[in-house]
Write a protein that holds these residues in place. Structure first.
Motif, PDB file in Angstrom:
ATOM      1  N   THR A  48      80.665 -16.179 -29.861  1.00 18.17           N
ATOM      2  CA  THR A  48      80.820 -16.532 -31.279  1.00 18.17           C
ATOM      3  C   THR A  48      82.280 -16.424 -31.698  1.00 18.17           C
ATOM      4  OG1 THR A  48      78.573 -15.777 -31.739  1.00 18.17           O
ATOM      5  CG2 THR A  48      80.058 -15.961 -33.624  1.00 18.17           C
ATOM      6  N   GLU A  49      82.939 -15.354 -31.253  1.00 15.77           N
ATOM      7  CA  GLU A  49      84.367 -15.191 -31.553  1.00 15.77           C
ATOM      8  C   GLU A  49      85.171 -16.357 -30.962  1.00 15.77           C
ATOM      9  OE1 GLU A  49      87.462 -11.509 -31.296  1.00 15.77           O
ATOM     10  OE2 GLU A  49      86.637 -12.186 -29.379  1.00 15.77           O
ATOM     11  N   ALA A  50      84.832 -16.754 -29.752  1.00 19.72           N
ATOM     12  CA  ALA A  50      85.545 -17.854 -29.090  1.00 19.72           C
ATOM     13  C   ALA A  50      85.312 -19.188 -29.798  1.00 19.72           C
ATOM     14  CB  ALA A  50      85.103 -17.948 -27.632  1.00 19.72           C
ATOM     15  N   ALA A  51      84.125 -19.350 -30.380  1.00 19.41           N
ATOM     16  CA  ALA A  51      83.799 -20.604 -31.080  1.00 19.41           C
ATOM     17  C   ALA A  51      84.540 -20.732 -32.410  1.00 19.41           C
ATOM     18  CB  ALA A  51      82.297 -20.691 -31.308  1.00 19.41           C
ATOM     19  N   TYR A  52      84.853 -19.583 -33.038  1.00 20.71           N
ATOM     20  CA  TYR A  52      85.532 -19.586 -34.346  1.00 20.71           C
ATOM     21  C   TYR A  52      86.715 -18.619 -34.299  1.00 20.71           C
ATOM     22  CZ  TYR A  52      80.716 -21.116 -35.196  1.00 20.71           C
ATOM     23  OH  TYR A  52      79.496 -21.732 -35.108  1.00 20.71           O
ATOM     24  N   PRO A  53      87.710 -18.921 -33.451  1.00 21.42           N
ATOM     25  CA  PRO A  53      88.783 -17.944 -33.193  1.00 21.42           C
ATOM     26  C   PRO A  53      89.648 -17.610 -34.409  1.00 21.42           C
ATOM     27  CG  PRO A  53      89.302 -20.075 -32.199  1.00 21.42           C
ATOM     28  CD  PRO A  53      87.895 -20.163 -32.683  1.00 21.42           C
ATOM     29  N   ASP A  54      89.729 -18.500 -35.378  1.00 25.30           N
ATOM     30  CA  ASP A  54      90.547 -18.225 -36.568  1.00 25.30           C
ATOM     31  C   ASP A  54      89.797 -17.412 -37.618  1.00 25.30           C
ATOM     32  OD1 ASP A  54      92.575 -19.693 -35.422  1.00 25.30           O
ATOM     33  OD2 ASP A  54      91.886 -21.582 -36.330  1.00 25.30           O
ATOM     34  N   ILE A  55      88.488 -17.297 -37.442  1.00 33.39           N
ATOM     35  CA  ILE A  55      87.647 -16.676 -38.467  1.00 33.39           C
ATOM     36  C   ILE A  55      87.035 -15.364 -37.977  1.00 33.39           C
ATOM     37  CG2 ILE A  55      85.586 -17.026 -39.924  1.00 33.39           C
ATOM     38  CD1 ILE A  55      86.201 -20.132 -39.331  1.00 33.39           C
ATOM     39  N   CYS A  56      86.519 -15.356 -36.752  1.00 22.42           N
ATOM     40  CA  CYS A  56      85.766 -14.204 -36.241  1.00 22.42           C
ATOM     41  C   CYS A  56      86.619 -13.291 -35.361  1.00 22.42           C
ATOM     42  CB  CYS A  56      84.561 -14.678 -35.439  1.00 22.42           C
ATOM     43  SG  CYS A  56      83.330 -15.533 -36.442  1.00 22.42           S
ATOM     44  N   ARG A  57      86.436 -11.985 -35.562  1.00 23.30           N
ATOM     45  CA  ARG A  57      87.077 -10.983 -34.693  1.00 23.30           C
ATOM     46  C   ARG A  57      86.033  -9.955 -34.272  1.00 23.30           C
ATOM     47  NH1 ARG A  57      92.579 -10.379 -35.289  1.00 23.30           N
ATOM     48  NH2 ARG A  57      92.388  -9.186 -33.360  1.00 23.30           N
ATOM     49  N   SER A  58      86.079  -9.563 -33.005  1.00 24.07           N
ATOM     50  CA  SER A  58      85.054  -8.680 -32.432  1.00 24.07           C
ATOM     51  C   SER A  58      85.476  -7.219 -32.375  1.00 24.07           C
ATOM     52  CB  SER A  58      84.740  -9.119 -31.001  1.00 24.07           C
ATOM     53  OG  SER A  58      84.105 -10.365 -30.995  1.00 24.07           O
ATOM     54  N   MET A  59      84.446  -6.352 -32.393  1.00 25.31           N
ATOM     55  CA  MET A  59      84.606  -4.913 -32.150  1.00 25.31           C
ATOM     56  C   MET A  59      83.797  -4.579 -30.898  1.00 25.31           C
ATOM     57  SD  MET A  59      83.420  -3.723 -35.939  1.00 25.31           S
ATOM     58  CE  MET A  59      83.813  -4.761 -37.352  1.00 25.31           C
ATOM     59  N   MET A  60      83.998  -3.384 -30.377  1.00 21.65           N
ATOM     60  CA  MET A  60      83.211  -2.969 -29.215  1.00 21.65           C
ATOM     61  C   MET A  60      82.728  -1.536 -29.406  1.00 21.65           C
ATOM     62  SD  MET A  60      81.770  -3.525 -26.367  1.00 21.65           S
ATOM     63  CE  MET A  60      82.286  -5.234 -26.307  1.00 21.65           C
ATOM     64  N   GLY A  61      81.424  -1.333 -29.238  1.00 21.52           N
ATOM     65  CA  GLY A  61      80.860   0.010 -29.372  1.00 21.52           C
ATOM     66  C   GLY A  61      79.378  -0.003 -29.077  1.00 21.52           C
ATOM     67  N   LEU A  62      78.784   1.193 -29.064  1.00 19.52           N
ATOM     68  CA  LEU A  62      77.347   1.352 -28.828  1.00 19.52           C
ATOM     69  C   LEU A  62      76.691   1.917 -30.085  1.00 19.52           C
ATOM     70  CD1 LEU A  62      74.874   1.318 -26.915  1.00 19.52           C
ATOM     71  CD2 LEU A  62      75.544   3.641 -26.193  1.00 19.52           C
ATOM     72  N   HIS A  63      75.809   1.131 -30.681  1.00 18.40           N
ATOM     73  CA  HIS A  63      75.067   1.475 -31.897  1.00 18.40           C
ATOM     74  C   HIS A  63      74.099   2.620 -31.581  1.00 18.40           C
ATOM     75  CE1 HIS A  63      72.142   0.999 -35.134  1.00 18.40           C
ATOM     76  NE2 HIS A  63      72.879   0.061 -35.710  1.00 18.40           N
ATOM     77  N   PRO A  64      73.943   3.585 -32.500  1.00 19.33           N
ATOM     78  CA  PRO A  64      73.079   4.738 -32.202  1.00 19.33           C
ATOM     79  C   PRO A  64      71.619   4.390 -31.900  1.00 19.33           C
ATOM     80  CG  PRO A  64      73.710   4.698 -34.539  1.00 19.33           C
ATOM     81  CD  PRO A  64      74.581   3.723 -33.823  1.00 19.33           C
ATOM     82  N   CYS A  65      71.113   3.299 -32.467  1.00 20.47           N
ATOM     83  CA  CYS A  65      69.707   2.931 -32.213  1.00 20.47           C
ATOM     84  C   CYS A  65      69.483   2.424 -30.787  1.00 20.47           C
ATOM     85  CB  CYS A  65      69.245   1.872 -33.218  1.00 20.47           C
ATOM     86  SG  CYS A  65      69.033   2.541 -34.873  1.00 20.47           S
ATOM     87  N   TYR A  66      70.580   2.172 -30.057  1.00 23.18           N
ATOM     88  CA  TYR A  66      70.463   1.684 -28.678  1.00 23.18           C
ATOM     89  C   TYR A  66      70.901   2.745 -27.668  1.00 23.18           C
ATOM     90  CZ  TYR A  66      69.643  -2.563 -31.201  1.00 23.18           C
ATOM     91  OH  TYR A  66      69.106  -3.482 -32.070  1.00 23.18           O
ATOM     92  N   VAL A  67      71.008   3.978 -28.160  1.00 23.74           N
ATOM     93  CA  VAL A  67      71.319   5.105 -27.282  1.00 23.74           C
ATOM     94  C   VAL A  67      70.009   5.609 -26.672  1.00 23.74           C
ATOM     95  CG1 VAL A  67      72.054   7.520 -27.266  1.00 23.74           C
ATOM     96  CG2 VAL A  67      73.417   5.821 -28.499  1.00 23.74           C
ATOM     97  N   ASP A  68      70.021   5.838 -25.349  1.00 27.04           N
ATOM     98  CA  ASP A  68      68.831   6.384 -24.685  1.00 27.04           C
ATOM     99  C   ASP A  68      69.270   7.384 -23.622  1.00 27.04           C
ATOM    100  OD1 ASP A  68      69.798   4.870 -22.568  1.00 27.04           O
ATOM    101  OD2 ASP A  68      68.347   3.240 -22.847  1.00 27.04           O
TER     102      ASP A  68
END
Length: 253
Positions: A48-68
């Protein structure tokens, strides 16, 4: 205007993502920030970021609901991504005690680990809290050495909680909850320090009134901004200027 928290890479947008972005631009929303949630979301988010490079910027992390129970291995994969791609923040991370407390210890471990990444990489953090503001603030207070910055996204707490968050140097992300009649935010927003307020949708979730219960999208950031303007008795332009400036500085856009 900046939507600082949008999951437009989610499958809910697969059929009309171009139109969603166009509607956002038509409403004056010219930046859409994408928080990661788990290992499966990385590929669609980066696409998605690559499709709209002037508009979208990404973050990286692990959401607590997906912690196991496999948290260390998952975090190792997430951490590796920081050497592969440039991200604007560590997020979305945090503590969620609403659904399931089974992995509470693992959630706390993941949160603290990712806070330390943020310190090492000099990146802001985007924090998810649900039924956990007190616990999150306690952990964050221990880790805050003056180098951490970020936002408590989807803020729906009290004036006292807002002050505690600001005292740690953190921003408040205001979204659809701000427009809910029974949300209580009409009593809180007039008292917030606007130097610490940014706007978000958390789409596809938590659509603001009058779209409550339907799919949320970045264009609705404008409805949140209007609600803040009304409650503060200032102009929409002033809210836009303040919040966009805060977000630009926080995420170094």
């Amino acid at each position: 205007m900046i939507d600082t928290h949008a999951h437009i890479y989610a499958t809910e947008f697969d059929s009309d993502r171009d139109q969603v972005v166009e509607r956002a631009l038509a409403q004056g929303i010219n930046k859409i920030l994408l928080p990661n949630i788990d290992l499966e979301s990385i590929e669609p988010m980066l696409a998605t970021e690559a499709a709209y490079p002037d508009i979208c910027r990404s973050m990286m992390g692990l959401h607590p609901c997906y912690v196991d129970g496999n948290v260390e291995q998952t975090l190792a994969t997430i951490h590796h991504w920081f050497s592969q791609h440039s991200f604007i923040a560590v997020g979305e991370i945090g503590i969620d005690l609403y659904w399931d407390k089974t992995y509470r210890a693992e959630q706390e471990f993941a949160f603290t680990t990712q806070l330390n990444w943020a310190k090492e990489m000099d990146l802001p953090v985007v924090i998810h809290t649900r039924d956990s503001i007190e616990e999150t603030l306690a952990l964050l207070s221990k880790e805050q050495d003056g180098s951490l910055s970020g936002v408590f996204h989807c803020f729906g707490g009290s004036i006292e909680e807002a002050k505690a968050i600001n005292d740690l140097g953190f921003h408040l992300g205001l979204g659809g909850v701000s427009t809910f009649k029974n949300g209580g935010m009409d009593q809180v927003i007039p008292h917030l320090d606007m130097n610490y307020v940014i706007l978000e949708t958390d789409c596809p979730y938590l659509a603001p009134v009058p779209h409550r219960g339907k799919r949320n999208e970045p264009a609705y950031t404008q409805l949140v901004a209007q609600r803040v303007a009304d409650l503060r008795q200032i102009s929409l332009e002033e809210v836009d200027t303040l919040t966009s400036s805060n977000a630009t500085k926080l995420f170094k856009l």
